[in-house]
Design a protein around this motif. Structure first.
Motif, PDB file in Angstrom:
ATOM      1  N   ARG A  16       0.805  -1.218   0.000  1.00  0.00           N
ATOM      2  CA  ARG A  16       0.000   0.000   0.000  1.00  0.00           C
ATOM      3  C   ARG A  16       0.842   1.274   0.000  1.00  0.00           C
ATOM      4  NH1 ARG A  16      -5.454  -1.316   1.505  1.00  0.00           N
ATOM      5  NH2 ARG A  16      -5.544  -3.451   2.210  1.00  0.00           N
ATOM      6  N   LEU A  17       2.150   1.130   0.052  1.00  0.00           N
ATOM      7  CA  LEU A  17       3.021   2.299   0.103  1.00  0.00           C
ATOM      8  C   LEU A  17       3.221   2.891  -1.293  1.00  0.00           C
ATOM      9  CD1 LEU A  17       5.815   1.127   2.541  1.00  0.00           C
ATOM     10  CD2 LEU A  17       3.893   2.608   3.027  1.00  0.00           C
ATOM     11  N   VAL A  18       3.314   4.214  -1.347  1.00  0.00           N
ATOM     12  CA  VAL A  18       3.564   4.918  -2.598  1.00  0.00           C
ATOM     13  C   VAL A  18       4.925   5.577  -2.500  1.00  0.00           C
ATOM     14  CG1 VAL A  18       2.769   6.767  -4.122  1.00  0.00           C
ATOM     15  CG2 VAL A  18       1.103   5.307  -2.974  1.00  0.00           C
ATOM     16  N   CYS A  19       5.715   5.431  -3.532  1.00  0.00           N
ATOM     17  CA  CYS A  19       7.068   5.980  -3.559  1.00  0.00           C
ATOM     18  C   CYS A  19       7.021   7.487  -3.767  1.00  0.00           C
ATOM     19  CB  CYS A  19       7.857   5.328  -4.682  1.00  0.00           C
ATOM     20  SG  CYS A  19       9.533   5.962  -4.860  1.00  0.00           S
ATOM     21  N   ALA A  20       7.797   8.218  -2.980  1.00  0.00           N
ATOM     22  CA  ALA A  20       7.874   9.666  -3.128  1.00  0.00           C
ATOM     23  C   ALA A  20       8.734  10.051  -4.330  1.00  0.00           C
ATOM     24  CB  ALA A  20       8.454  10.286  -1.864  1.00  0.00           C
ATOM     25  N   ASN A  21       9.547   9.127  -4.813  1.00  0.00           N
ATOM     26  CA  ASN A  21      10.436   9.421  -5.934  1.00  0.00           C
ATOM     27  C   ASN A  21       9.716   9.310  -7.279  1.00  0.00           C
ATOM     28  OD1 ASN A  21      12.972  10.033  -7.039  1.00  0.00           O
ATOM     29  ND2 ASN A  21      13.404   7.873  -7.379  1.00  0.00           N
ATOM     30  N   CYS A  22       8.982   8.222  -7.500  1.00  0.00           N
ATOM     31  CA  CYS A  22       8.335   8.006  -8.801  1.00  0.00           C
ATOM     32  C   CYS A  22       6.813   8.030  -8.722  1.00  0.00           C
ATOM     33  CB  CYS A  22       8.796   6.697  -9.408  1.00  0.00           C
ATOM     34  SG  CYS A  22       8.208   5.231  -8.534  1.00  0.00           S
ATOM     35  N   ALA A  23       6.238   8.155  -7.535  1.00  0.00           N
ATOM     36  CA  ALA A  23       4.784   8.194  -7.306  1.00  0.00           C
ATOM     37  C   ALA A  23       4.091   6.897  -7.700  1.00  0.00           C
ATOM     38  CB  ALA A  23       4.149   9.382  -8.010  1.00  0.00           C
ATOM     39  N   GLY A  24       4.839   5.821  -7.773  1.00  0.00           N
ATOM     40  CA  GLY A  24       4.259   4.519  -8.071  1.00  0.00           C
ATOM     41  C   GLY A  24       4.224   3.659  -6.824  1.00  0.00           C
ATOM     42  N   PRO A  25       3.471   2.569  -6.867  1.00  0.00           N
ATOM     43  CA  PRO A  25       3.452   1.651  -5.721  1.00  0.00           C
ATOM     44  C   PRO A  25       4.836   1.042  -5.475  1.00  0.00           C
ATOM     45  CG  PRO A  25       1.663   1.171  -7.252  1.00  0.00           C
ATOM     46  CD  PRO A  25       2.556   2.166  -7.923  1.00  0.00           C
ATOM     47  N   VAL A  26       5.242   1.002  -4.239  1.00  0.00           N
ATOM     48  CA  VAL A  26       6.555   0.445  -3.890  1.00  0.00           C
ATOM     49  C   VAL A  26       6.619  -1.034  -4.267  1.00  0.00           C
ATOM     50  CG1 VAL A  26       8.087  -0.088  -1.950  1.00  0.00           C
ATOM     51  CG2 VAL A  26       6.978   2.137  -2.072  1.00  0.00           C
ATOM     52  N   ALA A  27       5.497  -1.726  -4.198  1.00  0.00           N
ATOM     53  CA  ALA A  27       5.472  -3.153  -4.503  1.00  0.00           C
ATOM     54  C   ALA A  27       5.872  -3.429  -5.957  1.00  0.00           C
ATOM     55  CB  ALA A  27       4.090  -3.725  -4.231  1.00  0.00           C
ATOM     56  N   GLU A  28       5.648  -2.472  -6.854  1.00  0.00           N
ATOM     57  CA  GLU A  28       6.009  -2.672  -8.255  1.00  0.00           C
ATOM     58  C   GLU A  28       7.492  -2.481  -8.505  1.00  0.00           C
ATOM     59  OE1 GLU A  28       3.555  -0.265 -10.746  1.00  0.00           O
ATOM     60  OE2 GLU A  28       1.716  -1.241 -10.073  1.00  0.00           O
ATOM     61  N   GLY A  29       8.171  -1.698  -7.670  1.00  0.00           N
ATOM     62  CA  GLY A  29       9.611  -1.491  -7.813  1.00  0.00           C
ATOM     63  C   GLY A  29       9.994  -0.790  -9.100  1.00  0.00           C
ATOM     64  N   ARG A  30       9.328   0.290  -9.422  1.00  0.00           N
ATOM     65  CA  ARG A  30       9.582   1.005 -10.675  1.00  0.00           C
ATOM     66  C   ARG A  30      10.941   1.684 -10.718  1.00  0.00           C
ATOM     67  NH1 ARG A  30       3.852   4.146 -11.652  1.00  0.00           N
ATOM     68  NH2 ARG A  30       2.563   2.278 -11.807  1.00  0.00           N
ATOM     69  N   CYS A  31      11.417   2.199  -9.598  1.00  0.00           N
ATOM     70  CA  CYS A  31      12.677   2.941  -9.580  1.00  0.00           C
ATOM     71  C   CYS A  31      13.621   2.304  -8.548  1.00  0.00           C
ATOM     72  CB  CYS A  31      12.420   4.416  -9.255  1.00  0.00           C
ATOM     73  SG  CYS A  31      11.903   4.731  -7.559  1.00  0.00           S
ATOM     74  N   PRO A  32      14.898   2.711  -8.551  1.00  0.00           N
ATOM     75  CA  PRO A  32      15.844   2.149  -7.573  1.00  0.00           C
ATOM     76  C   PRO A  32      15.429   2.393  -6.123  1.00  0.00           C
ATOM     77  CG  PRO A  32      17.032   3.301  -9.302  1.00  0.00           C
ATOM     78  CD  PRO A  32      15.568   3.581  -9.519  1.00  0.00           C
ATOM     79  N   THR A  33      14.793   3.525  -5.854  1.00  0.00           N
ATOM     80  CA  THR A  33      14.336   3.816  -4.492  1.00  0.00           C
ATOM     81  C   THR A  33      13.255   2.826  -4.070  1.00  0.00           C
ATOM     82  OG1 THR A  33      14.807   6.150  -4.855  1.00  0.00           O
ATOM     83  CG2 THR A  33      13.392   5.601  -2.998  1.00  0.00           C
TER      84      THR A  33
END
Length: 64
Positions: free
Chosen positions: A5-22
């Motif tokens: 349920r977490l959203v990445c502050a770097n790419c604004a995508g779900p953390v579970a998807e792992g879109r960016c290195p962060t």
């Protein structure tokens, strides 16, 4: 806490998807911190608690 349920502050995508290195680093860190009950949802934890209490009540009733 689960990362689904977490959203990445770097790419604004779900953390579970792992879109960016962060996202990938956060996901890996959270996976390492998970305990034995991390995959259970709250309803399953409540059900386990009810079953445990019922078993204890049954043992107490048979001992008396």
């Amino acid at each position: 806490m689960t990362y689904d349920r977490l959203v990445c502050a770097n790419c604004a995508g779900p953390v579970a998807e792992g879109r960016c290195p962060t996202c990938r680093a956060s996901r890996q860190r959270l996976e390492q911190q998970e305990g034995p009950f991390a995959q259970l949802n709250p309803a399953a934890l409540v059900a386990l608690l009810v079953i445990l209490l019922a078993a204890l009540a049954l043992v107490a009733h048979q001992a008396a």
